[in-house]
Write a protein that holds these residues in place. Structure first.
Motif, PDB file in Angstrom:
ATOM      1  N   TYR A 280      23.707 -28.126  29.693  1.00  0.00           N
ATOM      2  CA  TYR A 280      23.124 -29.325  29.091  1.00  0.00           C
ATOM      3  C   TYR A 280      24.062 -30.528  29.159  1.00  0.00           C
ATOM      4  O   TYR A 280      23.615 -31.672  29.270  1.00  0.00           O
ATOM      5  CB  TYR A 280      22.762 -29.047  27.626  1.00  0.00           C
ATOM      6  CG  TYR A 280      21.597 -29.850  27.112  1.00  0.00           C
ATOM      7  CD1 TYR A 280      20.318 -29.299  27.078  1.00  0.00           C
ATOM      8  CD2 TYR A 280      21.752 -31.146  26.620  1.00  0.00           C
ATOM      9  CE1 TYR A 280      19.231 -30.007  26.595  1.00  0.00           C
ATOM     10  CE2 TYR A 280      20.674 -31.869  26.152  1.00  0.00           C
ATOM     11  CZ  TYR A 280      19.423 -31.303  26.133  1.00  0.00           C
ATOM     12  OH  TYR A 280      18.347 -32.020  25.658  1.00  0.00           O
ATOM     13  N   LYS A 281      25.363 -30.292  29.090  1.00  0.00           N
ATOM     14  CA  LYS A 281      26.315 -31.407  29.026  1.00  0.00           C
ATOM     15  C   LYS A 281      26.333 -32.243  30.294  1.00  0.00           C
ATOM     16  O   LYS A 281      26.832 -33.374  30.281  1.00  0.00           O
ATOM     17  CB  LYS A 281      27.725 -30.888  28.710  1.00  0.00           C
ATOM     18  CG  LYS A 281      28.428 -30.168  29.841  1.00  0.00           C
ATOM     19  CD  LYS A 281      29.813 -29.711  29.411  1.00  0.00           C
ATOM     20  CE  LYS A 281      30.562 -29.037  30.543  1.00  0.00           C
ATOM     21  NZ  LYS A 281      30.842 -29.957  31.665  1.00  0.00           N
ATOM     22  N   ASP A 282      25.778 -31.714  31.382  1.00  0.00           N
ATOM     23  CA  ASP A 282      25.733 -32.467  32.643  1.00  0.00           C
ATOM     24  C   ASP A 282      24.373 -33.111  32.899  1.00  0.00           C
ATOM     25  O   ASP A 282      24.182 -33.774  33.915  1.00  0.00           O
ATOM     26  CB  ASP A 282      26.090 -31.542  33.808  1.00  0.00           C
ATOM     27  CG  ASP A 282      27.550 -31.097  33.773  1.00  0.00           C
ATOM     28  OD1 ASP A 282      28.398 -31.909  33.364  1.00  0.00           O
ATOM     29  OD2 ASP A 282      27.825 -29.937  34.134  1.00  0.00           O
ATOM     30  N   PHE A 283      23.431 -32.926  31.990  1.00  0.00           N
ATOM     31  CA  PHE A 283      22.120 -33.535  32.145  1.00  0.00           C
ATOM     32  C   PHE A 283      22.210 -35.062  31.984  1.00  0.00           C
ATOM     33  O   PHE A 283      23.099 -35.581  31.305  1.00  0.00           O
ATOM     34  CB  PHE A 283      21.133 -32.995  31.130  1.00  0.00           C
ATOM     35  CG  PHE A 283      20.667 -31.580  31.395  1.00  0.00           C
ATOM     36  CD1 PHE A 283      20.895 -30.980  32.616  1.00  0.00           C
ATOM     37  CD2 PHE A 283      19.988 -30.860  30.420  1.00  0.00           C
ATOM     38  CE1 PHE A 283      20.467 -29.681  32.869  1.00  0.00           C
ATOM     39  CE2 PHE A 283      19.549 -29.579  30.654  1.00  0.00           C
ATOM     40  CZ  PHE A 283      19.797 -28.979  31.879  1.00  0.00           C
ATOM     41  N   GLY A 284      21.277 -35.756  32.608  1.00  0.00           N
ATOM     42  CA  GLY A 284      21.241 -37.208  32.498  1.00  0.00           C
ATOM     43  C   GLY A 284      21.058 -37.837  33.868  1.00  0.00           C
ATOM     44  O   GLY A 284      20.312 -37.323  34.695  1.00  0.00           O
ATOM     45  N   PHE A 285      21.745 -38.949  34.079  1.00  0.00           N
ATOM     46  CA  PHE A 285      21.736 -39.588  35.404  1.00  0.00           C
ATOM     47  C   PHE A 285      22.820 -38.943  36.271  1.00  0.00           C
ATOM     48  O   PHE A 285      23.880 -38.550  35.784  1.00  0.00           O
ATOM     49  CB  PHE A 285      21.999 -41.084  35.293  1.00  0.00           C
ATOM     50  CG  PHE A 285      20.854 -41.858  34.708  1.00  0.00           C
ATOM     51  CD1 PHE A 285      19.614 -41.908  35.333  1.00  0.00           C
ATOM     52  CD2 PHE A 285      21.012 -42.555  33.516  1.00  0.00           C
ATOM     53  CE1 PHE A 285      18.566 -42.619  34.788  1.00  0.00           C
ATOM     54  CE2 PHE A 285      19.976 -43.265  32.962  1.00  0.00           C
ATOM     55  CZ  PHE A 285      18.738 -43.288  33.593  1.00  0.00           C
ATOM     56  N   LYS A 286      22.550 -38.875  37.562  1.00  0.00           N
ATOM     57  CA  LYS A 286      23.548 -38.360  38.490  1.00  0.00           C
ATOM     58  C   LYS A 286      24.730 -39.327  38.541  1.00  0.00           C
ATOM     59  O   LYS A 286      24.565 -40.539  38.458  1.00  0.00           O
ATOM     60  CB  LYS A 286      22.945 -38.203  39.894  1.00  0.00           C
ATOM     61  CG  LYS A 286      21.914 -37.084  39.978  1.00  0.00           C
ATOM     62  CD  LYS A 286      21.300 -36.979  41.354  1.00  0.00           C
ATOM     63  CE  LYS A 286      20.280 -35.833  41.412  1.00  0.00           C
ATOM     64  NZ  LYS A 286      19.574 -35.770  42.709  1.00  0.00           N
TER      65      LYS A 286
END
Length: 287
Positions: A280-286
């Protein structure tokens, strides 16, 4: 579920699926169509970094009543929020807030659900909060971690949760540490970037000084949140109109025993699902 300080990740029961169909439009046909369309939308929104794993997409689609276009908007809202508050959320893992869990005692989850199968979260914002020990940022991070954990529970995905904000003993020490920026962050998160069904928010035991806190909140509340926000003061009978007393502890006028546990007891549950937090901690915008 042997450990009461754990979430229930078992498959949906027929009863839960019936609720999902009634309240969320969820049928096998709509489910298959929604998953396929959201995967296509994720491909088109190539700047987003989210897994297309079915279990995760179901979380998002359920909160959006299985409308894929709304689901991709929710994912973009989550990404925007994580971008705007990256300093607070970057690489966030439960171990970073172990002190807040173990020593803070400010956020708790009741070990039982209510009459509508909803999780009940207690947020103690009054005299129990010592801002010199646990910062406003730290409280938010712990709240954020718990919302990630709650997403894994099928019944919570479907039935939602409620929050009780307990302001007993609120004083100037706490009020001076509830900042406009922190209030905006919390309300932006709960209103736009929290993929959970937040059904009700109850304010209890608030003293007169709470008016200063509400003055920060009121301009930021959208109509949906206003309709779910209820103020009870010390009159627990008002709270009981929403949650019957046999589902509440004695602390809130209920018939159940007083709460004798805290976030400390839930911390090890957060540790148990380390892999989901890691993803989850890497989710978001690339990047």
């Amino acid at each position: 579920m042997a450990n009461k300080f754990d979430i229930d990740i078992s498959p949906e029961s027929p009863e839960l699926l019936a609720i999902a169909e009634k309240e969320l439009r969820e049928t096998p046909e709509i489910r298959a169509k929604g998953l396929a369309e959201l995967r296509e939308l994720l491909k088109k929104n190539s700047d987003l970094n989210f897994t297309d794993d079915e279990n995760f997409l179901v979380i998002i689609l359920r909160v959006c009543h299985w409308y894929p276009e709304s689901a991709i908007e929710t994912l973009r809202d989550i990404a925007e929020f994580r971008k705007d508050y990256w300093k607070v959320l970057k690489d966030l893992m439960p171990e970073q807030e172990k002190t807040a869990f173990i020593e803070g005692g400010l956020i708790n989850i009741l070990t039982h659900k209510d009459h509508k199968n909803r999780r009940i979260v207690i947020y103690k914002c009054g005299s129990d909060w010592d801002p010199s020990v646990i910062s406003e940022d730290s409280i938010f991070r712990m709240f954020y971690l718990l919302h990630i954990l709650a997403q894994l529970e099928k019944s919570t995905q479907i039935c939602g949760c409620i929050v009780i904000y307990d302001f007993e003993g609120l004083g100037m020490k706490q009020v001076m540490n509830i900042t406009p920026s922190g209030t905006k962050r919390l309300l932006t998160f709960t209103q736009k970037a929290m993929p959970l069904r937040l059904k009700e928010v109850h304010i209890v035991k608030q003293p007169l000084i709470f008016k200063m806190v509400y003055a920060l909140m009121k301009p930021l509340l959208d109509q949906k949140m206003k309709s779910r926000l209820h103020f009870h003061g010390d009159d627990m009978s008002k709270l009981h109109q929403f949650v019957p007393p046999n589902y509440l502890p004695k602390n809130y006028g209920g018939t159940l025993p007083e709460i004798d546990y805290s976030a400390k007891d839930w911390y090890f549950c957060a540790e148990k699902y380390h892999d989901f937090f890691l993803q989850y901690k890497d989710f978001g915008f690339k990047q």
